[in-house]
Design a protein around this motif. Structure first.
Motif, PDB file in Angstrom:
ATOM      1  N   ALA B 173       0.764  -1.273  -0.049  1.00 16.17           N
ATOM      2  CA  ALA B 173      -0.172  -0.023   0.128  1.00 16.17           C
ATOM      3  C   ALA B 173       1.000   1.271   0.147  1.00 16.17           C
ATOM      4  O   ALA B 173       0.525   2.290  -0.038  1.00 16.17           O
ATOM      5  CB  ALA B 173      -1.085  -0.008   1.122  1.00 16.17           C
ATOM      6  N   GLY B 174       2.032   0.970   0.088  1.00 15.80           N
ATOM      7  CA  GLY B 174       3.041   2.223   0.022  1.00 15.80           C
ATOM      8  C   GLY B 174       3.202   2.907   1.196  1.00 15.80           C
ATOM      9  O   GLY B 174       3.648   4.142   1.444  1.00 15.80           O
ATOM     10  N   ALA B 175       2.957   2.046   2.289  1.00 18.92           N
ATOM     11  CA  ALA B 175       3.147   2.708   3.779  1.00 18.92           C
ATOM     12  C   ALA B 175       4.222   1.841   4.293  1.00 18.92           C
ATOM     13  O   ALA B 175       4.895   0.815   3.910  1.00 18.92           O
ATOM     14  CB  ALA B 175       1.958   2.483   4.411  1.00 18.92           C
ATOM     15  N   HIS B 176       4.650   2.225   5.744  1.00 20.30           N
ATOM     16  CA  HIS B 176       5.595   1.740   6.574  1.00 20.30           C
ATOM     17  C   HIS B 176       5.199   0.570   7.060  1.00 20.30           C
ATOM     18  O   HIS B 176       4.108   0.424   7.426  1.00 20.30           O
ATOM     19  CB  HIS B 176       6.192   2.608   7.307  1.00 20.30           C
ATOM     20  N   ASP B 201      10.178   6.814  10.891  1.00 21.76           N
ATOM     21  CA  ASP B 201      11.125   7.867  10.575  1.00 21.76           C
ATOM     22  C   ASP B 201      10.766   8.710   9.331  1.00 21.76           C
ATOM     23  O   ASP B 201      10.782  10.007   9.318  1.00 21.76           O
ATOM     24  CB  ASP B 201      12.421   7.438  10.468  1.00 21.76           C
ATOM     25  N   SER B 202       9.971   8.233   8.433  1.00 20.02           N
ATOM     26  CA  SER B 202       9.923   9.062   7.168  1.00 20.02           C
ATOM     27  C   SER B 202       8.893   9.964   7.407  1.00 20.02           C
ATOM     28  O   SER B 202       7.682   9.270   7.828  1.00 20.02           O
ATOM     29  CB  SER B 202       9.655   7.928   6.045  1.00 20.02           C
ATOM     30  N   PRO B 203       8.727  11.090   7.185  1.00 19.82           N
ATOM     31  CA  PRO B 203       7.483  11.884   7.537  1.00 19.82           C
ATOM     32  C   PRO B 203       6.183  11.458   6.585  1.00 19.82           C
ATOM     33  O   PRO B 203       5.190  11.616   7.244  1.00 19.82           O
ATOM     34  CB  PRO B 203       7.972  13.400   7.078  1.00 19.82           C
ATOM     35  N   ARG B 204       6.517  11.346   5.517  1.00 14.27           N
ATOM     36  CA  ARG B 204       5.558  10.705   4.397  1.00 14.27           C
ATOM     37  C   ARG B 204       4.877   9.574   4.979  1.00 14.27           C
ATOM     38  O   ARG B 204       3.499   9.467   5.217  1.00 14.27           O
ATOM     39  CB  ARG B 204       6.068  10.586   2.945  1.00 14.27           C
ATOM     40  N   GLU B 205       5.525   8.559   5.476  1.00 17.20           N
ATOM     41  CA  GLU B 205       4.965   7.406   5.856  1.00 17.20           C
ATOM     42  C   GLU B 205       4.027   7.657   7.213  1.00 17.20           C
ATOM     43  O   GLU B 205       3.234   7.153   7.701  1.00 17.20           O
ATOM     44  CB  GLU B 205       5.788   6.192   5.774  1.00 17.20           C
TER      45      GLU B 205
END
Lengths: 283, 475
Positions: B173-176, B201-205
């Motif tokens: 799903a493109g998520a962490h 850690d990734s702000p987007r995820e």
């Protein structure tokens, strides 16, 4: 510091009783901490029982769960043992201190700049090798460290025999075998923490050898000389040199803005910098 | 120390870095690993014989296998809810008969004895007390069973296996993958789940994890789901199957929430929050035999009582507001009736009713009080005045039957129940969670997205189910 180290041995039986470690009493202070004599940091890999140790010492009930990454920020609590009051800071669980993630950064900054009086590294006895990676990195930064060898019951259950004395000799710091969730080893840990805090135990911890890489060793030696000249009395020169060679932007920044220089003075009664006091997260 | 010497130090560090070369990092890591391995090797003695049977590994192979992983997850969840629903029946009925049939009339008598004016008795006993009593009798028994069971699973070490199973889907799903952990926390409390996204850690995820955390059903919503499923879904099948079927319905909604989490993560990572999923390694901790009594004790104190207390403190003022608005008459109708009538049309459109919508507005501070608010509003606006008298008609059997009676008078159908289950999953987060989202993101935009997206989805989906059900003449 308000506490002086007793240098004379007790003269009579009565005095001996008063100072006997068996009579020291643990009082859990929870979050009621306004002044303290010593600051203790609690580090370790994720899921080794740091929060269990934290709860056992402070009487708080920080949520413990059997999964890694549960403690996302620092939690603080206090306890009194003997006459001294201790502030205990539970750091996020990390596998390393290279500051690759926010967790690692929080943990490392606190051990480096917060200058805790003792750093307790909670270690999973069943996964010693991987846990030692973190221990060795902490020992590069500070020599006021104690290893809490937790989950000894599980090691036994898995048929592993861990030899704490051998480990203590190799690591050069005190080792306390524990089963924190059954409160085993807590008294011993308190005593060792006290001894390290007041300076009764002086450790000479293991330092990472890099002899198989000559260019590296030369570079480290050269930098160490330079850093020592700039920051006399800095406790972890070699580690700083290694970090500089590894292009660590934060350490470079700390040199530029002088926060590293602050560590080389007698930092024992400097306050913890504000940027390290991250808001406490309730479980 | 001067800026000059600082610069010199940094310069020589950078010069030496060139000299040492690229493989420095690896060399250092290698030295670290070599030392660690050597020290560990010296300190640990392994038994000579090979381990005959490694229980942990065998369990792991089973619970994380592609074939059995998900069925086992769903079976365990169903078992937990089945135990909760079966076990909560009797104590719920006891509490209801004590708090509503015995104490409530006694309080009204006391008010009469002390010559309280009618409005004071009303505000205190029919408003504040009744709301608190509903909360306790509806919520306490299921929570006291559900939380310890869930905590036992957590202590045993099952949650990381759930994360392991879900990781594949999250990265698709493109998520962490760690979002599985924050989502599992969300099953306890969404505000805690939002805070738990700090492990990403990734702000987007992390934003994706924050926005979709609300689709994990929280403490405040479990009792609503359990109660509505027990009464309407379990009530529609033979008694022997009722407990099992109601448990399946609750699990169904929870699983739907997980599916919606995937779908909306996928949507976000392809529209507003584009990017690649990052990899991470998740350690599967050893299974540990949970300390049963301590777990039961702490989950009673830390979760059940805290959640219950929060619900009661929210319910008391809400009860006062509801009673007052039902008894302040403007233009021939009470304020509550006017609000309910005002929202009834829209409520009907999405298969709910005005009472439920008013309840969700009243319950923004805490989802826990949805059901008590619905019951009180139904009682007060449908003219069931004898509840206040403790006439015994309503509460003679057990609390679930009593609630069923009240809701039937309020015009509820199976569609209302199903859509309430869906709306309970898909609506705005509670105000605590909204505030936490703002604190974590420091962005009004993302807070608004996280708040409004679920409501819009909820209205859309209930509109669809209501329209379908009506088109086919099922209701």
């Amino acid at each position: 510091m308000t506490v002086t180290i007793p240098t004379t041995k007790p003269l009579n039986a009565h005095a001996a009783c008063e100072t006997c470690p068996m009579n020291r009493h643990l009082e859990r202070l929870g979050v009621k901490m306004d002044n303290w004599d010593y600051v203790i940091a609690l580090a370790g890999n994720p899921n080794t029982g740091k929060s269990t140790v934290f709860n056992a010492l402070t009487g708080l009930r920080q949520h413990t769960g059997n999964w890694p990454g549960k403690t996302v920020a620092r939690a603080e609590g206090g306890f009194q043992y003997g006459d001294e009051r201790y502030k205990l800071v539970d750091l996020p669980g990390t596998y390393s201190l290279l500051a690759a993630s926010v967790d690692e950064e929080i943990a490392r900054d606190f051990i480096l700049f917060g200058q805790p009086d003792v750093t307790v590294i909670v270690v999973d006895a069943t996964r010693l090798e991987r846990n030692l990676n973190l221990v060795l990195q902490v020992l590069e930064i500070t020599d006021k460290a104690v290893v809490a060898l937790n989950l000894m019951d599980e090691a036994e259950r898995h048929g592993l025999q861990v030899d704490p004395r051998r480990l203590a000799r190799d690591l050069g710091v005190p080792i306390v075998p524990m089963v924190a969730r059954r409160n085993e080893g807590v008294k011993e840990l308190l005593q060792v923490v006290h001894d390290v805090a007041v300076g009764e135990i002086q450790s000479r911890p293991h330092r990472i050898r890099t002899t198989h890489h000559q260019a590296l060793d030369r570079a480290v030696d050269q930098l160490v000389t330079q850093i020592e000249a700039e920051f006399p009395g800095l406790p972890n020169v070699r580690w700083v040199a290694l970090r500089l060679l590894d292009d660590d932007a934060q350490i470079e920044q700390a040199i530029r803005d002088g926060s590293l220089g602050d560590l080389s003075r007698d930092g024992s009664d400097t306050a913890i910098p504000d940027n390290l006091l991250i808001a406490e997260v309730s479980a | 120390m001067s800026a000059d010497t600082t610069a010199k130090l940094l310069d020589s560090a950078s010069a030496l870095r060139q000299e040492v070369g690229e493989n420095f990092h690896d060399a250092l890591a290698e030295a670290l690993y070599t030392d660690a391995a050597q020290i560990a090797d010296r300190a640990v003695t392994r038994p000579d014989q090979r381990r005959r049977f490694d229980l942990d590994r065998t369990i792991d192979h089973l619970v994380t296998s592609r074939m059995f992983g998900f069925p086992i997850m769903i079976a365990l969840l169903t078992l937990v809810f089945w135990l909760t629903i079966q076990g909560a029946n009797v104590p719920s009925a006891l509490l209801a008969s004590l708090l509503l049939d015995t104490v409530h009339p006694a309080l009204l008598d006391l008010g009469d004895m002390l010559h309280f004016p009618w409005w004071l008795s009303g505000v205190l006993f029919d408003g504040a007390y009744l709301a608190a009593a509903w909360v306790v009798s509806v919520m306490l028994p299921p929570m006291a069973i559900f939380f310890p069971l869930f905590t036992l699973l957590e202590d045993f070490g099952y949650l990381p296996r759930v994360a392991f199973n879900l990781d594949r889907l999250f990265s698709k799903a493109g998520a962490h993958g760690k979002q599985a952990l924050s989502m599992t926390m969300g099953f306890g409390c969404n505000a805690a789940g939002v805070v738990a996204t700090r492990v990403i850690d990734s702000p987007r995820e992390r934003l994706i994890a924050i926005i979709t955390n609300n689709f994990a059903i929280c403490n405040g919503r479990w009792p609503t789901l359990i109660m509505v499923s027990t009464i309407f879904i379990g009530g529609a099948v033979p008694a022997a199957l009722a407990g099992f079927v109601s448990a399946l319905a609750v699990v169904g909604i929870a699983v739907l929430g997980v599916l919606i989490t995937f779908a909306s993560s996928w949507f976000l990572s392809r529209t507003m929050l584009k990017g690649e999923a990052s990899v991470f390694s998740l350690e599967l901790p050893p299974y540990r035999p949970p300390r049963i009594w301590q777990t039961i004790y702490t989950s009673m104190i830390d979760r059940t009582l805290i959640v219950l207390w929060r619900a009661v403190t929210m319910a008391v003022p809400a009860g006062i507001v509801i009673w007052t608005s039902s008894n302040v008459i403007i233009g021939g109708e009470s304020i509550a009736e006017q609000m309910v009538t005002f929202l009834d049309g829209f409520g009907w459109l999405i298969g709910l009713n005005g009472v439920i919508l008013v309840a969700y507005i009243v319950a923004i501070p805490a989802n826990e009080i949805v059901i008590p608010t619905v019951l009180m509003l139904t009682v007060l606006t449908a003219g069931l005045s004898d509840v206040g008298e403790g006439a015994g008609v309503m509460f003679e059997l057990d609390s679930n039957n009593a609630i069923r009676e009240i809701l039937h008078v309020g015009g509820w159908t199976t569609l209302t129940a199903i859509n309430l289950l869906l709306f309970s999953l898909l609506h705005n987060p509670c105000s605590t969670t909204i505030l936490t989202i703002y604190n974590e993101t420091k962005s009004l935009k993302w807070t608004a997205v996280a708040t409004l997206m679920p409501v819009v989805m909820g209205i859309g989906i209930t509109l669809i189910t209501a329209t379908i059900a009506r088109t086919f003449g099922w209701v």
